[in-house]
Design an enzyme around this catalytic site. Structure first.
Site, PDB file in Angstrom:
ATOM      1  N   SER A  67     -16.240 111.512 -25.674  1.00 15.14           N
ATOM      2  CA  SER A  67     -16.416 110.321 -24.825  1.00 15.14           C
ATOM      3  C   SER A  67     -15.540 109.168 -25.300  1.00 15.14           C
ATOM      4  O   SER A  67     -14.920 108.465 -24.497  1.00 15.14           O
ATOM      5  CB  SER A  67     -17.885 109.881 -24.819  1.00 15.14           C
ATOM      6  OG  SER A  67     -18.688 110.871 -24.214  1.00 15.14           O
ATOM      7  N   GLY A 295     -19.527 116.023 -18.812  1.00 13.71           N
ATOM      8  CA  GLY A 295     -20.467 114.913 -19.009  1.00 13.71           C
ATOM      9  C   GLY A 295     -19.932 113.891 -19.999  1.00 13.71           C
ATOM     10  O   GLY A 295     -20.076 112.678 -19.806  1.00 13.71           O
ATOM     11  N   ASP A 296     -19.288 114.392 -21.056  1.00 11.99           N
ATOM     12  CA  ASP A 296     -18.694 113.494 -22.061  1.00 11.99           C
ATOM     13  C   ASP A 296     -17.603 112.637 -21.417  1.00 11.99           C
ATOM     14  O   ASP A 296     -17.499 111.434 -21.682  1.00 11.99           O
ATOM     15  CB  ASP A 296     -18.057 114.292 -23.211  1.00 11.99           C
ATOM     16  CG  ASP A 296     -19.045 115.226 -23.901  1.00 11.99           C
ATOM     17  OD1 ASP A 296     -20.259 114.945 -23.846  1.00 11.99           O
ATOM     18  OD2 ASP A 296     -18.597 116.219 -24.499  1.00 11.99           O
ATOM     19  N   ALA A 297     -16.784 113.274 -20.587  1.00 14.31           N
ATOM     20  CA  ALA A 297     -15.678 112.562 -19.934  1.00 14.31           C
ATOM     21  C   ALA A 297     -16.218 111.516 -18.962  1.00 14.31           C
ATOM     22  O   ALA A 297     -15.682 110.408 -18.861  1.00 14.31           O
ATOM     23  CB  ALA A 297     -14.777 113.546 -19.196  1.00 14.31           C
TER      24      ALA A 297
END
Length: 341
Positions: A67, A295-297
């Site tokens: 992230s 999801g991290d991105a």
């Protein structure tokens, strides 16, 4: 506005060992798609088996680090982000340092003498992923490192903090130190539910950190698990997001905003007793490479706008853009520059 060191992430730096596998492989190691777990003894042979596959790739990862790197990429301002975590003194650790520094992140790793750098098996079937983390050195992070003046000064410099829920298994003490600092100084503290097992088995440290969270991120499966663990009689994601946003807060400076992604379905944002839905950018199935890091991105894109004090709509739109880029590539990787305005 000075952006140097504005965003700090703290988490488990892991080297992703990513390969396309088949259903047989998932059965053999008793793992499920779209899940993330910690490795048990029965999973350990998996790492060598993945490494022997001809399509294997090694990519610097770990949820928080992903992230932070995506936020850094979207911002295109060198040194705007910092990251803290623990690696081993080995080849993988050196690789990780090189990779994150090249990405423009100011990394301050604690280097453990005794354990190897952590790895994460990324098993891809039909574009969906299953994650099995062998934390090793990542599990050795100590709050003593955080207390060193040269490290704590990075905490003091930042105005926004992001920590994936996975770090609750490693150093809840470090999380509380940062959370309390953020509350005392009216800064923005954010975490992610990260995985069903965190909500189930690390409920106590998660609940201890929750009052400090100004933003809570997660996906629909994690949100439903959180609701089940807390005895909420609903699996309606909008209702759950609302209830999380209304959980008591340690400091009244910021109201809590809950942001829940649902794969190809709209992103749910709960704030001020209201829920808004934001559609994602749909991708034809044939363009999907893998969902590892999606999801991290999303969080990284979101944070890149939040630190610029943009409205939540812009944050979500940018999160969706970043996730869309990442799912068309292997692992949490991206082209040299974002094409986004």
């Amino acid at each position: 506005m000075a952006y140097e060191g504005i965003l700090l992430g703290m988490g488990n730096p892991l080297l992703d060992i990513s390969a396309v596998v088949d259903e047989e492989f998932l059965k053999k190691y008793d793992i499920k798609l779209n899940n993330a777990i910690l490795a048990e003894d029965k999973h350990l042979p998996m790492y060598d088996e993945l490494a022997s596959k001809e399509n294997v790739e090694y990519i610097a990862g770990g949820a928080t680090q992903n992230s932070i790197k995506v936020a850094q990429w979207m911002l295109q301002i060198p040194g705007a982000t910092s990251y803290i975590g623990c690696i081993g003194k080995d080849k993988f650790g050196e690789e990780m340092k090189k990779n994150s520094t090249a990405a423009g992140v100011n990394v301050k790793y604690y280097e453990d003498e005794s354990a190897p750098t952590g790895t994460c098996a990324v098993c891809v079937v039909g574009g969906e992923r299953s994650l099995v983390a062998n934390l090793s050195a990542a599990n050795c992070y100590k709050s003593e490192h955080l207390k060193r003046p040269e490290i704590w000064s990075i905490v003091e410099k930042a105005k926004y903090y992001y920590i994936a829920g996975f770090f609750l298994t490693v150093s809840p003490e470090s999380i509380q130190m940062v959370a309390e600092h953020a509350a005392a100084k009216n800064k923005v503290f954010m975490m992610n539910l990260s995985a069903p097992f965190i909500c189930e088995f690390f409920r106590e440290p998660q609940e201890k950190a929750l009052p400090y969270m100004d933003y809570v991120f997660g996906n629909e499966t994690e949100a439903r698990t959180f609701a089940k663990v807390h005895g909420w009689e609903t699996d309606n994601v909008e209702e759950i997001a609302l209830k999380i946003s209304q959980w008591p807060k340690a400091s009244g400076t910021h109201k809590r905003i809950t942001v829940i992604t649902q794969g190809a379905d709209p992103v749910v944002v709960a704030e001020d007793g209201k829920v808004k839905l934001f559609p994602v950018i749909l991708l034809p199935k044939e363009k999907l490479v893998d969902t590892n890091g999606a999801g991290d991105a999303f969080v990284g894109g979101f944070l890149s706008q939040l630190v610029q004090e943009k409205p939540v709509e812009d944050c979500v739109r940018t999160g969706c853009y970043a996730a869309n880029v990442v799912i068309q590539r292997s692992g949490c990787t991206y082209p040299p520059k974002p094409e986004f305005n």
